[in-house]
Design a protein around this motif. Structure first.
Motif, PDB file in Angstrom:
ATOM      1  N   GLN A  55       0.773  -1.154   0.026  1.00  0.00           N
ATOM      2  CA  GLN A  55      -0.072  -0.068  -0.079  1.00  0.00           C
ATOM      3  C   GLN A  55       0.866   1.104  -0.119  1.00  0.00           C
ATOM      4  O   GLN A  55       0.327   2.519  -0.371  1.00  0.00           O
ATOM      5  CB  GLN A  55      -0.894   0.162   1.361  1.00  0.00           C
ATOM      6  CG  GLN A  55      -2.160  -1.137   1.102  1.00  0.00           C
ATOM      7  CD  GLN A  55      -3.241  -0.681   2.161  1.00  0.00           C
ATOM      8  OE1 GLN A  55      -3.215   0.379   2.807  1.00  0.00           O
ATOM      9  NE2 GLN A  55      -3.956  -1.690   2.306  1.00  0.00           N
ATOM     10  N   ASP A  56       2.070   1.221   0.575  1.00  0.00           N
ATOM     11  CA  ASP A  56       2.925   2.282   0.494  1.00  0.00           C
ATOM     12  C   ASP A  56       3.516   2.581  -0.821  1.00  0.00           C
ATOM     13  O   ASP A  56       4.097   3.730  -1.252  1.00  0.00           O
ATOM     14  CB  ASP A  56       4.208   1.928   1.518  1.00  0.00           C
ATOM     15  CG  ASP A  56       3.717   1.967   2.966  1.00  0.00           C
ATOM     16  OD1 ASP A  56       2.705   2.443   3.229  1.00  0.00           O
ATOM     17  OD2 ASP A  56       4.347   1.232   3.600  1.00  0.00           O
ATOM     18  N   ARG A  87      -4.762   4.135   6.574  1.00  0.00           N
ATOM     19  CA  ARG A  87      -4.190   5.445   6.632  1.00  0.00           C
ATOM     20  C   ARG A  87      -5.088   6.117   5.779  1.00  0.00           C
ATOM     21  O   ARG A  87      -5.601   5.930   4.528  1.00  0.00           O
ATOM     22  CB  ARG A  87      -2.887   5.501   5.625  1.00  0.00           C
ATOM     23  CG  ARG A  87      -1.739   4.583   6.657  1.00  0.00           C
ATOM     24  CD  ARG A  87      -0.374   4.422   5.911  1.00  0.00           C
ATOM     25  NE  ARG A  87       0.192   5.981   5.698  1.00  0.00           N
ATOM     26  CZ  ARG A  87       1.408   6.435   5.484  1.00  0.00           C
ATOM     27  NH1 ARG A  87       2.145   5.235   5.392  1.00  0.00           N
ATOM     28  NH2 ARG A  87       2.045   7.393   5.545  1.00  0.00           N
ATOM     29  N   GLN A  88      -5.460   7.309   6.476  1.00  0.00           N
ATOM     30  CA  GLN A  88      -6.551   8.022   5.808  1.00  0.00           C
ATOM     31  C   GLN A  88      -6.072   8.726   4.440  1.00  0.00           C
ATOM     32  O   GLN A  88      -6.765   8.901   3.615  1.00  0.00           O
ATOM     33  CB  GLN A  88      -6.930   9.092   6.714  1.00  0.00           C
ATOM     34  CG  GLN A  88      -8.103  10.133   6.494  1.00  0.00           C
ATOM     35  CD  GLN A  88      -8.317  10.902   7.568  1.00  0.00           C
ATOM     36  OE1 GLN A  88      -7.593  11.696   7.971  1.00  0.00           O
ATOM     37  NE2 GLN A  88      -9.839  11.401   7.716  1.00  0.00           N
ATOM     38  N   GLU A  89      -4.599   8.917   4.428  1.00  0.00           N
ATOM     39  CA  GLU A  89      -4.492   9.714   2.975  1.00  0.00           C
ATOM     40  C   GLU A  89      -4.475   8.596   1.998  1.00  0.00           C
ATOM     41  O   GLU A  89      -4.695   8.916   0.724  1.00  0.00           O
ATOM     42  CB  GLU A  89      -2.693  10.201   3.140  1.00  0.00           C
ATOM     43  CG  GLU A  89      -1.823   9.143   3.540  1.00  0.00           C
ATOM     44  CD  GLU A  89      -1.484   8.911   4.988  1.00  0.00           C
ATOM     45  OE1 GLU A  89      -0.413   8.661   5.407  1.00  0.00           O
ATOM     46  OE2 GLU A  89      -2.515   9.196   5.820  1.00  0.00           O
ATOM     47  N   TYR A  90      -4.617   7.536   2.346  1.00  0.00           N
ATOM     48  CA  TYR A  90      -4.545   6.406   1.301  1.00  0.00           C
ATOM     49  C   TYR A  90      -5.948   6.151   0.899  1.00  0.00           C
ATOM     50  O   TYR A  90      -6.353   6.155  -0.298  1.00  0.00           O
ATOM     51  CB  TYR A  90      -3.894   4.942   1.521  1.00  0.00           C
ATOM     52  CG  TYR A  90      -2.394   5.017   1.820  1.00  0.00           C
ATOM     53  CD1 TYR A  90      -1.630   6.159   1.508  1.00  0.00           C
ATOM     54  CD2 TYR A  90      -1.642   4.001   2.174  1.00  0.00           C
ATOM     55  CE1 TYR A  90      -0.255   6.174   1.443  1.00  0.00           C
ATOM     56  CE2 TYR A  90      -0.243   3.940   2.472  1.00  0.00           C
ATOM     57  CZ  TYR A  90       0.304   5.016   2.057  1.00  0.00           C
ATOM     58  OH  TYR A  90       1.729   5.113   2.351  1.00  0.00           O
ATOM     59  N   HIS A 144      -0.608  -5.239  13.198  1.00  0.00           N
ATOM     60  CA  HIS A 144      -1.498  -4.134  12.509  1.00  0.00           C
ATOM     61  C   HIS A 144      -2.856  -4.045  13.673  1.00  0.00           C
ATOM     62  O   HIS A 144      -3.529  -3.357  13.155  1.00  0.00           O
ATOM     63  CB  HIS A 144      -1.879  -4.671  11.112  1.00  0.00           C
ATOM     64  CG  HIS A 144      -1.130  -4.454  10.164  1.00  0.00           C
ATOM     65  ND1 HIS A 144       0.118  -5.052   9.965  1.00  0.00           N
ATOM     66  CD2 HIS A 144      -0.829  -3.309   9.270  1.00  0.00           C
ATOM     67  CE1 HIS A 144       1.056  -4.727   9.046  1.00  0.00           C
ATOM     68  NE2 HIS A 144       0.393  -3.740   8.349  1.00  0.00           N
ATOM     69  N   PRO A 147      -2.351  -0.059  14.477  1.00  0.00           N
ATOM     70  CA  PRO A 147      -2.433   0.933  13.676  1.00  0.00           C
ATOM     71  C   PRO A 147      -3.936   0.819  13.479  1.00  0.00           C
ATOM     72  O   PRO A 147      -4.670   2.040  13.161  1.00  0.00           O
ATOM     73  CB  PRO A 147      -1.653   0.275  12.434  1.00  0.00           C
ATOM     74  CG  PRO A 147      -0.448  -0.280  12.874  1.00  0.00           C
ATOM     75  CD  PRO A 147      -0.996  -1.115  14.359  1.00  0.00           C
ATOM     76  N   ALA A 151      -6.526   4.026  13.934  1.00  0.00           N
ATOM     77  CA  ALA A 151      -7.331   4.616  12.766  1.00  0.00           C
ATOM     78  C   ALA A 151      -8.601   4.754  13.408  1.00  0.00           C
ATOM     79  O   ALA A 151      -9.537   5.547  12.723  1.00  0.00           O
ATOM     80  CB  ALA A 151      -7.143   3.644  11.510  1.00  0.00           C
TER      81      ALA A 151
END
Length: 346
Positions: A55-56, A87-90, A144, A147, A151
Motif C-alpha cells: 500500500q505504500d 491510513r487516511q491519506e491512502y 497491525h 495501527p 485509525a
C-alpha cells in the motif's frame, strides 16, 4: 458503484465479501491483494525491498483505482472490494480517484471486539507452501492491531459504516451490508467529484495568515495531503479572481481586495498527472474574529488549521511545501518569484 469492506486483518473481510456478491445482484469480487501479488513481477526487487507494505507504493494505489474503474466499465453492476485501509491519506487518494471517475464508494467497516479479533488471528489458516507461513501471517496481523486502533480513534469510524461482527457469521454480516446498501443505511461517501484533468491546468491558491503569521491550510477529502485554499482556474477566469472565489467557497471568507501575487510555479507533468502553472497569492492577515469564522464545505474539505512553516513541512507534499517556502520568502521581500518545479529561476 463500489462496496468497500474494510477492517483489521482477521476481521473476515474476504469471507464476508464472498457472501456479499451472492446477495447483491450483478456484483463482482475484486480483491486488491491480487495487484500486490503481481508487483514482484513488474517492479525490480530493489524497489520492493524499500517498502514494508504494498500500500505504500504509489503504483499500487493507482492500479487499484484504474483496475476498479476498468472492471466496472467492463462488467457494470457493483464491485465488492475487501481491503484493509488504515491510513487516511491512502483512503483519500483511492476514494477520491474513484469519485473523479464518477464511481460512488460505500465504505463499510467490519469491527469485531478485539478479543474476538485476536482469537480469529490465532486460529487463522495459512498457506501450507509458505515458509514459516503460520508465524509470519499471524504476526503480520497482530502487528497491525495497534495501527487499526489508531485509525479507529482518529478517523475510521467517522468515515465508514460500522458493523459489529462479534456475534455474526460472515453470511449474517453480508446480509446486514446488503440491506444497508439497498435501503440507504450505508450511504455513499460524501466526496466532491473533481474530474481528472485531461491536459495541463492553471490553478490559483491564496495564503491567509492569522495574527501570529501562521498560514491557513485545509484538508481535502478527495486527495492525500493538505492544501492551500484554492483550486483550478475556470476558462475565461483571471487567476486572482479564481483565488478569491475558491477562498469564499472553501472557507466562507470574503476577501475585499485582489490579493498580491507571491509566486508563479510551473509544476512538472509526472504521469498520470499533467502539471501546469500554479499561482500563489497573499490574502493578507485575518482578524481574530474572521479566523474563527472559517466554515468548510462537507463534501470537499474535512478540516483546517493555522500552521507555522515548520509544521507545514509535515503536512504538505514536498512540491507544495517548496511552493509555500518560496512564497513566504517572496512575502518577506515584497517581490514575486517565478519557480519551476518549486525552484526559483531567473
Amino acid at each position: 458503484m463500489i462496496v468497500w469492506v474494510n477492517g483489521a486483518f482477521g476481521a473476515g473481510k474476504t469471507t464476508t465479501a464472498r457472501e456479499l456478491i451472492e446477495l447483491i445482484p450483478n456484483s463482482t469480487l475484486f480483491d486488491p491483494e491480487v495487484i500486490g501479488g503481481t508487483l514482484p513481477h513488474l517492479l525490480p526487487p530493489k524497489h520492493l525491498v524499500e517498502v514494508g507494505d504494498f500500500q505504500d507504493l504509489p503504483i499500487w494505489r493507482r492500479l487499484v483505482i484504474d483496475t476498479a474503474a476498468g472492471l466496472l466499465a467492463e462488467l457494470g453492476g457493483v464491485l465488492v472490494v475487501p481491503m484493509t485501509l488504515l491510513r487516511q491519506e491512502y483512503r483519500d487518494e483511492i476514494f477520491g480517484g474513484l469519485a473523479a471517475r464518477r464511481i460512488p464508494v460505500h465504505h463499510v467497516l467490519l469491527a469485531p471486539a478485539e478479543t474476538i479479533l485476536r482469537e480469529r488471528i490465532a486460529t487463522r489458516e495459512t498457506p501450507p507452501d509458505l515458509p514459516d507461513g503460520e508465524i509470519r501471517v499471524r504476526q503480520w496481523s497482530y502487528d497491525h492491531i495497534e495501527p487499526y486502533r489508531a485509525a479507529l480513534a482518529a478517523w475510521l469510524t467517522a468515515d465508514a459504516h460500522l458493523v459489529d461482527t462479534s456475534d455474526l457469521t460472515p453470511y449474517e454480516s453480508a446480509v446486514r451490508i446488503a440491506e444497508g446498501v439497498r435501503t440507504g443505511g450505508v450511504p455513499a461517501c460524501d466526496i466532491v467529484q473533481t474530474p481528472e484533468p485531461t491536459a495541463e491546468t492553471l490553478a490559483a491558491g491564496v495564503l491567509l495568515f492569522d495574527e501570529r503569521d501562521r498560514v491557513l491550510l485545509v484538508d481535502p477529502t478527495y486527495k492525500a495531503g493538505w492544501e492551500f485554499p484554492g483550486g483550478v482556474v475556470e476558462p475565461g477566469e483571471a487567476p486572482a479572481r479564481a483565488g478569491l472565489r475558491e477562498v469564499a467557497e472553501e472557507t466562507g471568507i470574503q476577501l475585499d481586495a485582489v490579493p498580491r501575487l507571491l509566486v508563479v510555479d510551473w509544476e512538472r507533468p509526472v504521469p498520470p498527472r499533467y502539471g501546469g502553472l500554479r499561482f500563489l497569492f497573499d490574502g493578507g492577515r485575518l482578524a481574530a474574529a474572521d479566523a474563527g469564522r472559517v466554515v468548510l464545505p462537507g463534501p470537499e474539505l474535512r478540516g483546517w488549521r493555522f500552521v507555522t512553516e515548520q509544521e507545514a513541512a509535515d503536512l504538505l507534499p514536498p512540491v507544495r511545501y517548496e511552493r509555500l517556502r518560496w512564497a513566504l520568502r517572496a512575502r518577506e521581500r515584497g517581490a514575486a518569484l517565478y519557480l519551476e518545479a518549486g525552484v526559483p529561476v531567473g
